[in-house]
Design a protein around this motif. Structure first.
Motif: not given
Length: 597
Positions: A454-458, A522-539, A542-546
């Motif tokens: 879940v997104n950290a801020k919710t 997609r994994y690499g891009a997901v890691l980078k976006k997750s880090a850039a957004d400070c949002d582990p939920a995105y990762l 993604y793992l659920l999707d995979l």
RNA sequence: GCCUCGGUAGCUCAGCUGGAUAGAGCAAUAGCCUUCUAAGCUAUGGGUCACAGGUUCGAAUCCUGUCCGGGGUACCA
């Protein structure tokens, strides 16, 4: 995801429109499942870069890709260009090179920073609850995530070990503790001390009720306002005064009780897989805060109020005035943060400093950062508060007074027990030797994943009944896919059919296999976006999707009973790629994998 | 009052730098274990994306207003 036909498209368009290819950014998306193709180029979005009509652009894109040797089919729906790649190109550009999948998650060296993250920040008067776990798990995941993409990360804890709340449990111990220690009662130290905190609150409430009964005029006053009207409140305050004076007996009790609590915390941290590079204690840093403020007063950064308190005027940056030293010279909450921050900077000289702290403190950090800016802290442009929402129960907030607090250690135990029961159920005939270890990993995986998906801020609702499942969008679901692959690999080894068959990616022609490969890429891009957004939920999502894509493949295509050796070997290779990504991704989230479940 | 975050299926949540018929999981219903672990897979039902305007070829997504909820607005931490 680096597809040759897409980079060729980029060069082609840059010539066609006479634009520097460096300015063109074509990010293909995975084609929606129901369209049955591989990639999609969204020309609605792309058209903006070329200041062109989406449909015209789409036509050009289709023409180019149609004539490209690595596409099998190209279709245009409105301005979405859907592409089916040749199997050869698809697998070459997605999963063929194992290391490339992982390396794709690294950011360029020029973007790498030295990041200092403060999280956890517990009070040493009671054990940690689910809200603290969210903080801990989130902080740990962010550290791992930043470090995974290439930053240099320093994890720091700040222990809130002084103040009236600490004195409350100390006082209760003096009165009711009978000189016992945690080992006498077979309790973790933090729980042992926490019980005295509760005893204090009970006694305080008792005295309050009595006072209010005796004096009707006090009825409407808040508990806090009446604190010093109670005998026990007064006593706690006196204890605080003695502590601040450094009274020997008080200090030694304080040290003893803190050591009990910290011992307990360390067990909990260890169980969560959390380590800090440095632990700061507020009792050490608050004085530095005061010194810095007094220096700043001389420099004119701060000023004296009429009654002698020290404050700072932040109205020029859209904030209010803020007192940083009381008129009696004692420090307030923000003063120690000022001291700690300067201390952290001088110890580690980071490029960026982050705080993982609840969203109720957003304003506090705005003020803190504004003050640090005025005090010209070197990295004051790179301070970030990462807020997260509260964890509520279906009935509302957790309330210690009503006994609805979800205790961290209890929760971990319960989850592990459930995982244990569940494993026993599944394995009936042959209970595995390492069942305890398995149950622990599964239970912790479930808790961590639940908090991280879940997104950290919710503000999240934790339903003890529903959240305790291991099915569906859960950590164990992902762990299970990993274990299934491990099982396939073991069986393959056992059957020892290491024929000298070659990997031939072109053999994988089903949509399930393609989706898995595309998802892996997609994994690499997901890691980078997750880090850039400070949002582990995105990762996590993604793992659920995979995993979902893998399970579909697993259901529809047997690896070990594949038609021929080459197909078997290649599918096995695809499974290994999935396994690597799952392990890497879960480890960033602080979740362990199991070889069997 | 002001600031801030939110309101998406019965429940818990994705989606939000505008783009294809709004997605998952749980719960409900119906299937699938002589085939690599059923902690799995498949299917069905379930939505006026709080409400009202606006911008746009196109809005869950952007803007304005309203309603509802969380949090903040301390010489508490």
């Amino acid at each position: 995801m680096n597809f040759k036909c897409i980079s060729d498209l980029k060069s082609n368009l840059s010539t066609e429109y006479n634009i520097d290819p460096g300015l063109i950014d074509i990010v293909p998306e995975l084609c929606p499942r129901d369209q049955g193709m591989d990639l999609t180029v969204n020309c609605f979005r792309l058209a903006r870069q070329f200041k062109s009509n989406p449909v015209d652009l789409a036509k050009k894109v289709v023409d180019f890709l149609n004539s490209h040797s690595e596409t099998e089919d190209v279709e245009c729906v409105k301005a979405f260009v859907n592409i089916t790649l040749t199997a050869k190109a698809l697998y070459r550009d997605t999963v063929a090179v194992e290391q490339a999948i992982l390396d794709d998650g690294l950011i360029p060296a020029s973007d790498q920073e030295k990041i200092l993250i403060e999280f956890s920040a517990p009070n040493t008067n009671k054990p940690q609850h689910l809200g603290h776990i969210r903080n801990n798990v989130l902080g740990r995941a962010l550290c791992a995530l930043f470090s995974r993409v290439g930053h240099d990360v320093t994890a720091v804890n700040l222990v809130n070990d002084r103040g009236i709340h600490i004195c409350k449990s100390m006082l209760a111990y003096q009165r009711f503790g009978a000189n016992k220690s945690p080992s006498d009662s077979d309790k973790k130290g933090d729980h042992f001390v926490g019980d005295f905190y509760v005893k204090f609150e009970r006694e305080f409430q008792k005295q309050l009720d009595k006072i209010r009964e005796e004096n009707a005029s006090l009825h409407d006053q808040s508990n806090q306002a009446l604190f010093l009207n109670t005998e026990i409140g007064k006593a706690a305050r006196e204890l605080l005064v003695s502590w601040e004076k450094g009274d020997r007996e008080v200090m030694s009790l304080w040290k003893l009780m803190n050591s009990w609590v910290l011992e307990g915390f360390n067990q909990t941290y260890e169980r969560m897989g959390i380590q800090f590079d440095h632990t700061y204690f507020e009792s050490d840093t608050y004085k530095l805060g005061k010194t810095l403020v007094l220096d700043g007063l001389e420099d004119g950064i701060f000023n004296l109020t009429a009654d002698g308190a020290v404050e700072i005027d932040l109205t020029d940056v859209g904030l209010d005035k803020k007192v940083v030293l009381r008129k009696d010279g004692t420090t307030v909450y923000i003063t120690q943060d000022i001291g700690t921050t300067f201390q952290k900077y001088s110890d580690h000289a980071p490029d960026r400093m982050l705080w993982i702290v609840g969203d109720e403190q957003i304003y506090h950090f705005k003020v803190l950062f504004a003050i640090l800016q005025k005090m010209t802290l070197t990295c004051s442009d790179n301070l970030m508060h990462i807020p997260y929402g509260m964890v509520n129960l279906p009935g509302g907030k957790m309330k210690s007074r009503e006994g609805t607090v979800v205790d961290a250690d209890n929760l971990f135990d319960e989850m592990a027990e459930l995982a244990h029961a569940s494993t026993t159920e599944r394995c009936r005939s042959s209970i595995p030797e390492n069942i305890e270890e398995r149950a622990e990993k599964i239970g912790m995986g479930a808790v961590k994943f639940m908090l991280l998906k879940v997104n950290a801020k919710t503000t999240l609702t934790f339903d003890p009944e529903a959240s305790i499942k291991f099915e569906g969008d859960t950590g164990p679901y992902v762990q299970y896919a990993y274990a299934r692959i491990a099982s396939i690999l073991r069986k393959f080894e056992r059957e020892n059919n290491n024929s000298n068959r070659k990997i031939d990616w072109e053999k994988l022609d089903s949509k399930e296999e393609k989706f898995v490969a595309l998802q892996c890429a997609r994994y690499g891009a997901v890691l980078k976006k997750s880090a850039a957004d400070c949002d582990p939920a995105y990762l996590a999502n993604y793992l659920l999707d995979l995993t979902k894509n893998f399970n579909r493949f697993y259901k529809n295509h047997s690896v070990l009973s594949a038609k021929n050796g080459s197909l078997k070997i290649t599918r096995l290779e695809l499974c290994k790629r999935v396994q690597i990504v799952l392990k890497d991704g879960l480890s960033v989230l602080g979740i362990e994998t199991l070889e069997a479940m």
